[in-house]
Design a protein around this motif. Structure first.
Motif, mmCIF file in Angstrom:
data_model
loop_
_atom_site.group_PDB
_atom_site.id
_atom_site.type_symbol
_atom_site.label_atom_id
_atom_site.label_comp_id
_atom_site.label_asym_id
_atom_site.label_seq_id
_atom_site.Cartn_x
_atom_site.Cartn_y
_atom_site.Cartn_z
ATOM 1 N N LYS A 367 0.952 -1.053 -0.033
ATOM 2 C CA LYS A 367 0.313 0.180 0.285
ATOM 3 C C LYS A 367 0.496 1.460 0.116
ATOM 4 O O LYS A 367 0.376 2.147 -0.647
ATOM 5 C CB LYS A 367 -0.706 0.042 1.275
ATOM 6 N N CYS A 368 1.761 1.143 0.936
ATOM 7 C CA CYS A 368 2.520 2.172 0.345
ATOM 8 C C CYS A 368 4.333 2.260 0.317
ATOM 9 O O CYS A 368 5.020 1.118 0.340
ATOM 10 C CB CYS A 368 2.511 2.986 2.480
ATOM 11 N N GLY A 369 5.210 3.108 0.183
ATOM 12 C CA GLY A 369 6.085 3.643 0.376
ATOM 13 C C GLY A 369 7.218 2.693 1.016
ATOM 14 O O GLY A 369 8.128 1.547 0.160
ATOM 15 N N LEU A 370 6.412 1.862 2.093
ATOM 16 C CA LEU A 370 7.546 0.868 3.147
ATOM 17 C C LEU A 370 7.504 -0.396 2.132
ATOM 18 O O LEU A 370 8.583 -0.925 1.853
ATOM 19 C CB LEU A 370 7.039 0.884 4.357
ATOM 20 N N GLY A 371 5.881 -0.935 2.322
ATOM 21 C CA GLY A 371 6.030 -2.370 1.767
ATOM 22 C C GLY A 371 6.681 -1.680 -0.204
ATOM 23 O O GLY A 371 7.634 -2.901 -0.498
ATOM 24 N N GLN A 372 6.560 -1.089 -0.842
ATOM 25 C CA GLN A 372 7.076 -0.985 -1.969
ATOM 26 C C GLN A 372 8.570 -1.427 -2.394
ATOM 27 O O GLN A 372 9.006 -1.198 -2.668
ATOM 28 C CB GLN A 372 6.329 0.079 -2.657
ATOM 29 N N SER A 373 9.272 -0.646 -0.903
ATOM 30 C CA SER A 373 10.740 -0.645 -1.773
ATOM 31 C C SER A 373 11.613 -1.515 -0.214
ATOM 32 O O SER A 373 12.861 -1.691 -0.655
ATOM 33 C CB SER A 373 11.295 0.676 -1.408
ATOM 34 N N SER A 374 10.391 -1.975 0.590
ATOM 35 C CA SER A 374 11.618 -2.965 1.205
ATOM 36 C C SER A 374 12.003 -4.391 0.498
ATOM 37 O O SER A 374 12.631 -4.614 1.513
ATOM 38 C CB SER A 374 10.961 -2.846 3.043
ATOM 39 N N SER A 375 11.472 -4.327 -0.168
ATOM 40 C CA SER A 375 12.296 -6.222 -1.115
ATOM 41 C C SER A 375 13.642 -5.709 -1.707
ATOM 42 O O SER A 375 14.013 -5.941 -2.834
ATOM 43 C CB SER A 375 11.407 -6.701 -1.540
ATOM 44 N N ASN A 376 13.905 -3.711 -1.704
ATOM 45 C CA ASN A 376 15.276 -3.338 -2.688
ATOM 46 C C ASN A 376 16.206 -4.183 -2.166
ATOM 47 O O ASN A 376 16.953 -4.530 -3.233
ATOM 48 C CB ASN A 376 14.913 -1.955 -2.787
ATOM 49 N N SER A 377 16.891 -3.788 -1.191
ATOM 50 C CA SER A 377 17.931 -4.587 -0.489
ATOM 51 C C SER A 377 17.520 -5.883 -0.614
ATOM 52 O O SER A 377 19.361 -6.734 -0.806
ATOM 53 C CB SER A 377 17.902 -4.074 0.790
ATOM 54 N N PHE A 378 16.830 -6.679 -0.580
ATOM 55 C CA PHE A 378 16.313 -8.234 -0.367
ATOM 56 C C PHE A 378 17.373 -8.442 -2.232
ATOM 57 O O PHE A 378 18.451 -9.596 -1.977
ATOM 58 C CB PHE A 378 15.243 -9.026 0.034
ATOM 59 N N ILE A 379 16.276 -8.053 -2.931
ATOM 60 C CA ILE A 379 16.425 -8.239 -4.096
ATOM 61 C C ILE A 379 17.975 -7.783 -5.149
ATOM 62 O O ILE A 379 19.001 -8.736 -5.268
ATOM 63 C CB ILE A 379 15.968 -7.800 -5.362
ATOM 64 N N SER A 380 18.741 -6.718 -3.964
ATOM 65 C CA SER A 380 19.759 -5.966 -4.698
ATOM 66 C C SER A 380 20.964 -6.768 -4.479
ATOM 67 O O SER A 380 21.894 -7.048 -5.246
ATOM 68 C CB SER A 380 20.037 -4.139 -5.402
ATOM 69 N N ILE A 381 21.111 -7.141 -3.591
ATOM 70 C CA ILE A 381 21.813 -7.849 -2.720
ATOM 71 C C ILE A 381 22.422 -8.836 -2.213
ATOM 72 O O ILE A 381 23.335 -9.580 -3.130
ATOM 73 C CB ILE A 381 21.876 -7.009 -0.858
ATOM 74 N N LEU A 382 21.100 -9.600 -2.870
ATOM 75 C CA LEU A 382 21.076 -11.028 -3.543
ATOM 76 C C LEU A 382 21.780 -11.836 -4.617
ATOM 77 O O LEU A 382 22.523 -11.788 -5.448
ATOM 78 C CB LEU A 382 19.892 -12.151 -3.453
ATOM 79 N N GLU A 383 21.638 -10.398 -5.744
ATOM 80 C CA GLU A 383 21.635 -10.463 -7.554
ATOM 81 C C GLU A 383 23.926 -9.850 -7.026
ATOM 82 O O GLU A 383 23.907 -10.490 -8.023
ATOM 83 C CB GLU A 383 21.061 -9.329 -7.977
ATOM 84 N N ASN A 384 23.618 -8.802 -6.625
ATOM 85 C CA ASN A 384 24.907 -8.580 -6.452
ATOM 86 C C ASN A 384 26.307 -9.218 -5.818
ATOM 87 O O ASN A 384 27.544 -8.971 -6.062
ATOM 88 C CB ASN A 384 24.974 -7.006 -6.173
ATOM 89 N N PHE A 385 25.767 -9.461 -4.635
ATOM 90 C CA PHE A 385 27.095 -10.257 -4.134
ATOM 91 C C PHE A 385 26.651 -11.848 -4.516
ATOM 92 O O PHE A 385 26.534 -12.263 -3.091
ATOM 93 C CB PHE A 385 26.675 -9.733 -2.967
ATOM 94 N N LYS A 386 26.247 -11.994 -5.379
ATOM 95 C CA LYS A 386 25.672 -13.772 -4.875
ATOM 96 C C LYS A 386 27.079 -14.380 -5.017
ATOM 97 O O LYS A 386 26.702 -15.915 -4.339
ATOM 98 C CB LYS A 386 25.007 -14.552 -6.227
ATOM 99 N N ASP A 387 28.334 -13.902 -5.754
ATOM 100 C CA ASP A 387 29.118 -15.808 -5.484
ATOM 101 C C ASP A 387 29.356 -15.011 -4.059
ATOM 102 O O ASP A 387 30.087 -16.091 -3.187
ATOM 103 C CB ASP A 387 30.634 -13.893 -6.269
ATOM 104 N N GLU A 388 29.889 -14.028 -3.455
ATOM 105 C CA GLU A 388 30.330 -14.181 -1.813
ATOM 106 C C GLU A 388 29.456 -15.469 -0.867
ATOM 107 O O GLU A 388 29.199 -15.608 0.094
ATOM 108 C CB GLU A 388 30.060 -12.152 -1.442
ATOM 109 N N ILE A 389 28.235 -15.020 -1.426
ATOM 110 C CA ILE A 389 26.624 -15.438 -0.294
ATOM 111 C C ILE A 389 26.260 -17.240 -0.604
ATOM 112 O O ILE A 389 26.550 -17.784 0.166
ATOM 113 C CB ILE A 389 25.543 -14.827 -1.032
#
Lengths: 399, 157
Positions: A367-389
């Protein structure tokens, strides 16, 4: 209030208290709106809505009462620029509100100050008193007949979601800070159902400079699509953390150089709800057209475990989700569980991919910006640091 | 609660209603004042606030339960909130947290037996450039070390 020796092109440039209000009162409302439109100032909270458009809608509205609200509920992890503005440059923020009040025809301004900043309350109230003595607040301001404007400060009580403008209004009205459906937007139906301008502290602080020096002067700073300068709150692994005023369009590597960061692996731009930028993208620019941000910059060096970082962010969202809508309330818990599975080494790639899909659903369905943006870090960290993780020593260090 | 205490509480809330008004938007400022003084909002106070603002007591409880700085169960004289967000975390929050727990003999979320200190975590308190940071009631302390944090706590009267 003591002022530190800060330097910057716009907000931290020299300013004589009262100058902006004085100039504004000599102009017509249309002229002020023109200058702000010329400046191309956009909202500094992160969303980047053109300030002139917001003000014009409220100025044109016909209502018994209009309100100007200063959003000082700065809660995004890694953001502390409003703290600096309110403690060291309160004249800019409050005068910005007075000018807004004059322009849109409001007589009442409210500062929604986050509960964590209660220690500032006394000094801010003292400052408002001194403005009243100088006739920068109160009745017939600076001799301008029939222009009355007052500012009050309301305290939050520890809820991150209240930084969302409709949740903030709910909180001011004495309710749970749950975001409203939009539309109607606050410019039409805001505080007490009246047309309301809600602006970030930094947006309002830019106004006196724009009015006294002109919209064209302001536009000279920054890029074509992102005019002016931005305050960046820099923390994490660097020698000189703090608040920096830099023109829009500054690249991440330039910023890292300025704050003396070494062996940087990643930069989280925009706080927990922002994006995690890996080294390969450090030439990207901080601007609305590239990486838009409210100004939170958290720097991670080679020694940091990015999965730990992600877990910290997801714990934050699980706690701060207001629980009103399902995608955010349950989605964040599921994402955190996913991070914990990876941490223990008990995960299936297919499930992690499903969770990324869930993250994308949350971006659309919340409904609001909180939920609309809270998965940004989940997606970007798992994508960008998949080798490390997931490979080598990642994912619970190879378990 | 004794009858006398109840009467005193009612009087106090009546004064707050005079100060902030009896409209709904006065609710949170009233709750904050009661919270500041009593470190929680007792059941009786909730009922009286509801009566004087002419709203249902459930509405009052609902608002209290939403905000993390408002609570219905008593807390200590000093509420210590240690920032747990990433910037403070990277600057050594864990060591400070352990030192405080050891010193007070309680875990996070608990109150000391003498009702002096309640220990909690807070999300980002806006001192990321000077972490680790904590807030005691409304005062903020930054650039903590385990030793400094313990010293601050021991100086609380």
């Amino acid at each position: 209030m003591e002022k530190k020796n800060r330097k910057g092109a716009v907000l931290f440039s020299s300013y004589k208290p009262g100058e902006g209000v004085k100039k504004a009162l000599s102009l017509s409302r249309e002229d002020i709106l023109f200058e702000i439109r010329e400046s191309k100032l956009k909202g500094r909270g992160g969303a980047g809505f053109p300030t002139a458009t917001k003000w014009t809608i409220v100025a044109a509205a016909i209502a018994d009462q209009k309100y100007i609200i200063c959003n000082a509920d700065e809660g995004e992890p890694g953001t502390f620029k409003d703290r600096v503005l309110l403690l060291e440059y309160p004249e800019l923020v409050f005068e910005g509100m007075v000018i807004a009040g004059y322009t849109i025809g409001a007589t009442k301004g409210i500062v929604y100050l986050r509960g964590e900043y209660e220690y500032m309350l006394k000094s801010l109230e003292d400052f408002l008193e001194s403005m009243k003595k100088d006739n920068l607040l109160g009745k017939n301001i600076l001799g301008k007949e029939n222009f009355n404007f007052d500012i009050t400060i309301s305290l939050g009580s520890g809820a991150y979601v209240c930084g969302e403008e409709t949740a903030l209004i709910e909180s001011l009205e004495g309710n749970r800070g749950e975001a409203r459906n939009r539309p109607p937007y606050p410019v039409n139906t805001g505080y007490m159902g009246m047309p309301t301008v809600v602006n970030n502290v930094e947006t309002l602080a830019s106004i006196p400079h724009i009015i006294s020096k002109g919209g064209e002067w302001y536009r000279k700073h920054g890029t074509d699509k992102s005019s002016g300068s931005k305050l960046f709150s820099v923390s994490g692994d660097c020698e000189k953390p703090g608040v920096y005023e830099l023109p829009w369009g500054t690249t991440i590597s330039e910023l890292l150089h300025i704050v003396k960061a070494k062996n940087t692996k990643a930069v989280q731009v925009g706080g927990a709800s922002g994006l995690c930028i890996p080294k390969s993208q450090f030439e990207r620019a901080l601007a609305y057209e590239d990486i838009a941000t409210g100004g939170s910059i958290i720097i991670f060096n080679e020694s940091r475990n990015m999965l730990h970082v992600l877990k910290n962010f997801m714990e934050f969202f699980v706690e701060e989700s207001c629980g009103q809508c399902t995608p955010c309330r349950i989605g964040n818990v599921k994402l955190l569980e996913g991070v914990e599975m990876i941490e223990k080494g008990e995960y299936k790639f297919s499930y992690i991919n499903q969770l990324k899909g869930l993250g994308k659903t949350m971006q659309i369905a919340s409904k609001c910006g909180l939920g609309q943006s809270s998965s940004n870090s989940f997606i970007s960290i798992l994508e960008n640091f998949k080798d490390e993780i997931f490979n080598g020593n990642g994912g619970a260090n190879g378990k | 609660m004794l009858v006398m205490e109840k009467n005193a509480m009612t009087e106090e809330i009546e004064e707050l209603v005079l100060k902030y008004g009896n409209q709904r938007s006065a609710l949170i400022p009233i709750l904050q004042d009661i919270q500041r003084k009593y470190k929680h909002i007792p059941d009786f106070a909730q009922q009286e606030i509801a009566r004087l603002l002419d709203i249902h007591p459930v509405e009052v409880f609902s608002v209290i339960s939403f905000y993390s700085f408002l609570n219905t169960e008593p807390k200590g004289k000093y509420i210590v909130r240690l920032c747990q967000t990433i910037s403070c975390d990277m600057q050594g929050k864990a060591a400070v947290a352990k030192a405080i727990e050891r010193e007070l003999g309680i875990k996070f979320g608990e109150t000391t037996r003498d009702s002096k200190v309640t220990l909690e975590y807070a999300n980002c308190v806006g001192m990321c450039d000077q972490g680790p940071a904590l807030i005691i009631n409304e005062r903020v302390y930054s650039k903590l070390t385990p030793e400094k944090a313990v010293q601050i706590l021991n100086e609380l009267k």
